[in-house]
Enzyme design. Structure first.
Site, PDB file in Angstrom:
ATOM      1  N   CYS A 183      -2.246   0.296   9.203  1.00 51.09           N
ATOM      2  CA  CYS A 183      -1.457  -0.946   9.144  1.00 51.09           C
ATOM      3  C   CYS A 183      -0.088  -0.689   9.773  1.00 51.09           C
ATOM      4  CB  CYS A 183      -1.261  -1.388   7.701  1.00 51.09           C
ATOM      5  SG  CYS A 183      -2.769  -2.001   6.931  1.00 51.09           S
ATOM      6  N   ASP A 217     -15.546 -13.829  25.965  1.00 54.50           N
ATOM      7  CA  ASP A 217     -15.049 -13.097  24.788  1.00 54.50           C
ATOM      8  C   ASP A 217     -15.184 -11.594  25.040  1.00 54.50           C
ATOM      9  OD1 ASP A 217     -14.253 -12.290  22.277  1.00 54.50           O
ATOM     10  OD2 ASP A 217     -16.020 -13.030  21.224  1.00 54.50           O
ATOM     11  N   CYS A 263      -8.120   1.478   0.104  1.00 57.08           N
ATOM     12  CA  CYS A 263      -7.533   0.788   1.255  1.00 57.08           C
ATOM     13  C   CYS A 263      -7.409  -0.682   0.869  1.00 57.08           C
ATOM     14  CB  CYS A 263      -8.418   0.940   2.492  1.00 57.08           C
ATOM     15  SG  CYS A 263      -7.864  -0.122   3.845  1.00 57.08           S
ATOM     16  N   CYS A 308      -0.883   6.913   6.445  1.00 53.06           N
ATOM     17  CA  CYS A 308      -1.945   6.171   7.150  1.00 53.06           C
ATOM     18  C   CYS A 308      -1.372   5.343   8.312  1.00 53.06           C
ATOM     19  CB  CYS A 308      -2.647   5.253   6.158  1.00 53.06           C
ATOM     20  SG  CYS A 308      -3.915   4.231   6.925  1.00 53.06           S
ATOM     21  N   CYS A 347       0.840  -1.199   0.000  1.00 54.42           N
ATOM     22  CA  CYS A 347       0.000   0.000   0.000  1.00 54.42           C
ATOM     23  C   CYS A 347       0.876   1.251   0.000  1.00 54.42           C
ATOM     24  CB  CYS A 347      -0.881   0.000   1.247  1.00 54.42           C
ATOM     25  SG  CYS A 347      -1.789   1.543   1.454  1.00 54.42           S
ATOM     26  N   CYS A 394      -8.775 -10.402  22.126  1.00 51.48           N
ATOM     27  CA  CYS A 394      -8.187  -9.616  21.036  1.00 51.48           C
ATOM     28  C   CYS A 394      -7.039  -8.743  21.533  1.00 51.48           C
ATOM     29  CB  CYS A 394      -9.251  -8.785  20.333  1.00 51.48           C
ATOM     30  SG  CYS A 394     -10.106  -7.656  21.436  1.00 51.48           S
ATOM     31  N   GLN A 436     -17.585 -10.317  13.836  1.00 49.16           N
ATOM     32  CA  GLN A 436     -16.153 -10.463  13.577  1.00 49.16           C
ATOM     33  C   GLN A 436     -15.804  -9.855  12.215  1.00 49.16           C
ATOM     34  OE1 GLN A 436     -14.094 -11.530  15.821  1.00 49.16           O
ATOM     35  NE2 GLN A 436     -15.515 -12.433  17.298  1.00 49.16           N
ATOM     36  N   TYR A 488     -20.241 -12.060  27.282  1.00 47.77           N
ATOM     37  CA  TYR A 488     -19.939 -11.076  26.238  1.00 47.77           C
ATOM     38  C   TYR A 488     -20.325 -11.708  24.894  1.00 47.77           C
ATOM     39  CZ  TYR A 488     -16.870  -9.607  30.089  1.00 47.77           C
ATOM     40  OH  TYR A 488     -16.360  -9.267  31.309  1.00 47.77           O
ATOM     41  N   GLU A 504     -25.049 -10.376  27.484  1.00 46.65           N
ATOM     42  CA  GLU A 504     -24.604  -9.301  26.578  1.00 46.65           C
ATOM     43  C   GLU A 504     -25.226  -7.991  27.062  1.00 46.65           C
ATOM     44  OE1 GLU A 504     -22.642  -8.740  23.777  1.00 46.65           O
ATOM     45  OE2 GLU A 504     -23.456  -6.703  23.837  1.00 46.65           O
TER      46      GLU A 504
HETATM   47  C1  SAM Z   1     -15.492  -9.012  21.331  1.00 47.13           C
HETATM   48  S1  SAM Z   1     -17.241  -8.840  21.233  1.00 47.13           S
HETATM   49  C2  SAM Z   1     -17.709 -10.523  21.183  1.00 47.13           C
HETATM   50  C3  SAM Z   1     -19.094 -10.817  20.651  1.00 47.13           C
HETATM   51  C4  SAM Z   1     -19.383 -12.291  20.293  1.00 47.13           C
HETATM   52  N1  SAM Z   1     -18.821 -13.213  21.255  1.00 47.13           N
HETATM   53  C5  SAM Z   1     -18.918 -12.614  18.884  1.00 47.13           C
HETATM   54  O1  SAM Z   1     -17.843 -13.200  18.726  1.00 47.13           O
HETATM   55  O2  SAM Z   1     -19.627 -12.271  17.914  1.00 47.13           O
HETATM   56  C6  SAM Z   1     -17.602  -8.356  22.852  1.00 47.13           C
HETATM   57  C7  SAM Z   1     -19.080  -8.173  23.149  1.00 47.13           C
HETATM   58  O3  SAM Z   1     -19.218  -7.866  24.539  1.00 47.13           O
HETATM   59  C8  SAM Z   1     -20.180  -6.846  24.701  1.00 47.13           C
HETATM   60  N2  SAM Z   1     -19.825  -6.216  25.982  1.00 47.13           N
HETATM   61  C9  SAM Z   1     -18.875  -5.278  26.215  1.00 47.13           C
HETATM   62  N3  SAM Z   1     -18.759  -5.053  27.541  1.00 47.13           N
HETATM   63  C10 SAM Z   1     -19.668  -5.849  28.149  1.00 47.13           C
HETATM   64  C11 SAM Z   1     -20.005  -6.082  29.515  1.00 47.13           C
HETATM   65  N4  SAM Z   1     -19.398  -5.423  30.488  1.00 47.13           N
HETATM   66  N5  SAM Z   1     -20.945  -6.988  29.782  1.00 47.13           N
HETATM   67  C12 SAM Z   1     -21.585  -7.648  28.768  1.00 47.13           C
HETATM   68  N6  SAM Z   1     -21.292  -7.483  27.460  1.00 47.13           N
HETATM   69  C13 SAM Z   1     -20.348  -6.598  27.157  1.00 47.13           C
HETATM   70  C14 SAM Z   1     -20.092  -6.009  23.470  1.00 47.13           C
HETATM   71  O4  SAM Z   1     -21.314  -5.345  23.240  1.00 47.13           O
HETATM   72  C15 SAM Z   1     -19.790  -7.069  22.395  1.00 47.13           C
HETATM   73  O5  SAM Z   1     -20.983  -7.584  21.845  1.00 47.13           O
END
Ligand code: SAM
Length: 440
Positions: free
Chosen positions: A118, A369, A198, A115, A107, A396, A271, A300, A324
């Site tokens: 990356c 997650d 991009c 930018c 790029c 992540c 994702q 989450y 969630e």
């Molecule tokens: C990394 S994403 C993972 C979503 C799902 N596991 C997926 O892979 O599609 C994190 C998720 O946690 C939610 N979230 C963030 N903080 C939170 C909390 N304190 N309690 C519950 N959910 C939360 C966000 O809205 C988001 O949907």
């Protein structure tokens, strides 16, 4: 693989330093006084190991320098971009002695001063995987307190996803500058760099009429290309507090993952790499090995990606609870998992749901997650107290993950397996899936 000998050229670079000279490192300051590096100063240095943040470490007369656009072992001329107490940041602007892993960035915007999206375009794709594995190792050592032997046993590796390092990004948020031009942000800055393309964006996003036309009333423009074939453009107004519908494309997009079709708001969490959802589901199922009848939590949970996959394994008689906090995610989970009788969706923050015992009953399996900040000590302790046989932690941010691994260890649990995935090629980011279990 190309191996440029002398060019990490800095487009639009200003003068090197006021006297126009490059300070030769290791020989003391060029002017004979012992003083720290200054902003815009250029210095010749040898690059050391990779560090979190998409840069490598170097030392100049004892001062720590975080160098972008460089590789370990290289001899470069670096230009100082920021001076802090205890360290400076710099960009490699000329490569005097290139590492074998260096390639020409595909790029034209992946250069010092342009930018900031990356971090690793100058690194051969296979070497990007090694770079990220090295960062994970370092974080597990420093923040989780694991020994070299423990980390060796885990065999830390980062696997590439199908599709190659370009054209993978299915959700792109372009920033808009005061003149209404869409572009991407400079590294560690709110300055918009107008771009005409991009290269990591999905081809369906690259084909959209977003760049090169004015966006006078928008603060940002979001483009989505879903795995179900939907493409949307949303112009986000300066007051981002209100959700706005796309100006082009459907209000909801279809995604295909875990053997199901999902319908989600274009702005909802999903994702970003088209192969990510199935890759992570595969790893979670493989590590947890859910058995019929085992109750599970998907904390989450977003739209319930992991809950759907686990529910298919444990069967309708076992309860699978999604927690969630985002309204959009809760609605998407309730909508998309309606056909799974064992699944319950709890609208709450995970911390609150655990502390106030809004999710109760025996649990065998947990998927964690969390967002980049990690689950945190309180959530980890509450999960351990619930007594599951195994936790799959999808992370992540290796630093937040490592800190939570330490909390698990303090509670008598161990990181039994670890898998790394390159969900974000060309960037510094890496995704981990760890299996945590009571220590044997
Ligand atoms: C990394 S994403 C993972 C979503 C799902 N596991 C997926 O892979 O599609 C994190 C998720 O946690 C939610 N979230 C963030 N903080 C939170 C909390 N304190 N309690 C519950 N959910 C939360 C966000 O809205 C988001 O949907």
């Amino acid at each position: 693989m190309t191996r440029p000998s002398v060019d990490a050229s800095r487009a639009g670079a200003g003068p090197a330093r006021s006297d126009g000279r490059v300070r030769p490192a290791g020989t003391g300051p060029a002017d004979g006084e012992r003083r720290g590096l200054e902003e815009a100063e250029r210095v010749e240095l040898t690059v050391d190991a990779v560090a979190p943040g998409g840069h490598c470490v170097a030392r100049v007369d004892g001062q720590v320098v975080f160098v972008r656009h460089a590789l370990p072992g290289e001899r470069v001329v670096a230009e100082v971009t920021e001076v802090h107490r205890g360290f400076v940041r710099a960009d490699a602007v000329t490569v005097l002695d290139a590492a074998p892993q260096r390639v020409a960035p595909p790029c034209p915007y992946a250069k010092p001063g342009l930018c900031g999206g990356c971090d690793l375009q100058h690194v051969a794709p296979a070497a990007q995987l090694d770079w990220k594995a090295a960062v994970v190792r370092e974080q597990l050592t420093r923040l989780a307190g694991l020994t070299d032997a423990e980390i060796d046993r885990l065999g830390v590796r980062v696997a590439a996803l199908p599709g190659g390092p370009l054209g993978w990004r299915s959700r792109v948020r372009y920033a808009v500058d005061a003149a209404g031009r869409a572009g991407l942000l400079k590294h560690r800055s709110h300055e918009v760099v107008p771009v005409d393309r991009c290269l990591i964006a999905h081809p369906a996003i690259q084909a959209l009429p977003v760049l090169g036309r004015p966006w006078p009333a928008a603060e940002a423009v979001e483009a989505v290309a879903s795995t179900g074939g939907d493409v949307t453009i949303t112009a986000l107004p300066p007051d981002g507090s209100v959700a706005v519908p796309p100006i082009d494309g459907p209000v909801t997009v279809r995604e295909v993952a875990a053997g199901r079709e999902w319908t989600l708001p274009a702005s909802g969490f999903w994702q970003v790499h088209p192969a990510a959802a199935d890759t992570l589901v595969g790893a979670v199922l493989d590590l947890l090995d859910p058995q019929p009848g085992e109750p599970a939590w998907d904390l989450y949970g977003g739209a319930g990606l992991f809950a759907a996959a686990v529910a298919a394994r444990v069967g309708p008689a076992a309860r699978v609870t999604v927690v969630e906090s985002a309204g959009e995610g809760v609605a998407a989970a309730r909508d998309n998992l309606r056909d799974l009788p064992g699944v319950e969706v709890v609208a709450a923050r995970v911390e609150t749901a655990l502390a106030r015992r809004r999710i109760t009953g025996p649990v065998d399996l947990v998927v964690l997650d969390p967002p980049r900040s990690g689950a945190g000590a309180r959530v980890v302790r509450d999960v351990v107290a619930a007594g599951p046989r195994a936790v799959a932690y999808v992370a992540c941010d290796p630093a937040a993950f490592a800190r939570d691994v330490r909390t698990f260890a303090e509670a008598g649990w161990e990181l039994a397996e670890l898998r790394g995935f390159d969900l974000f090629p060309m960037t510094r980011h890496v995704e981990l899936v760890g299996l945590l279990q009571p220590a044997r």
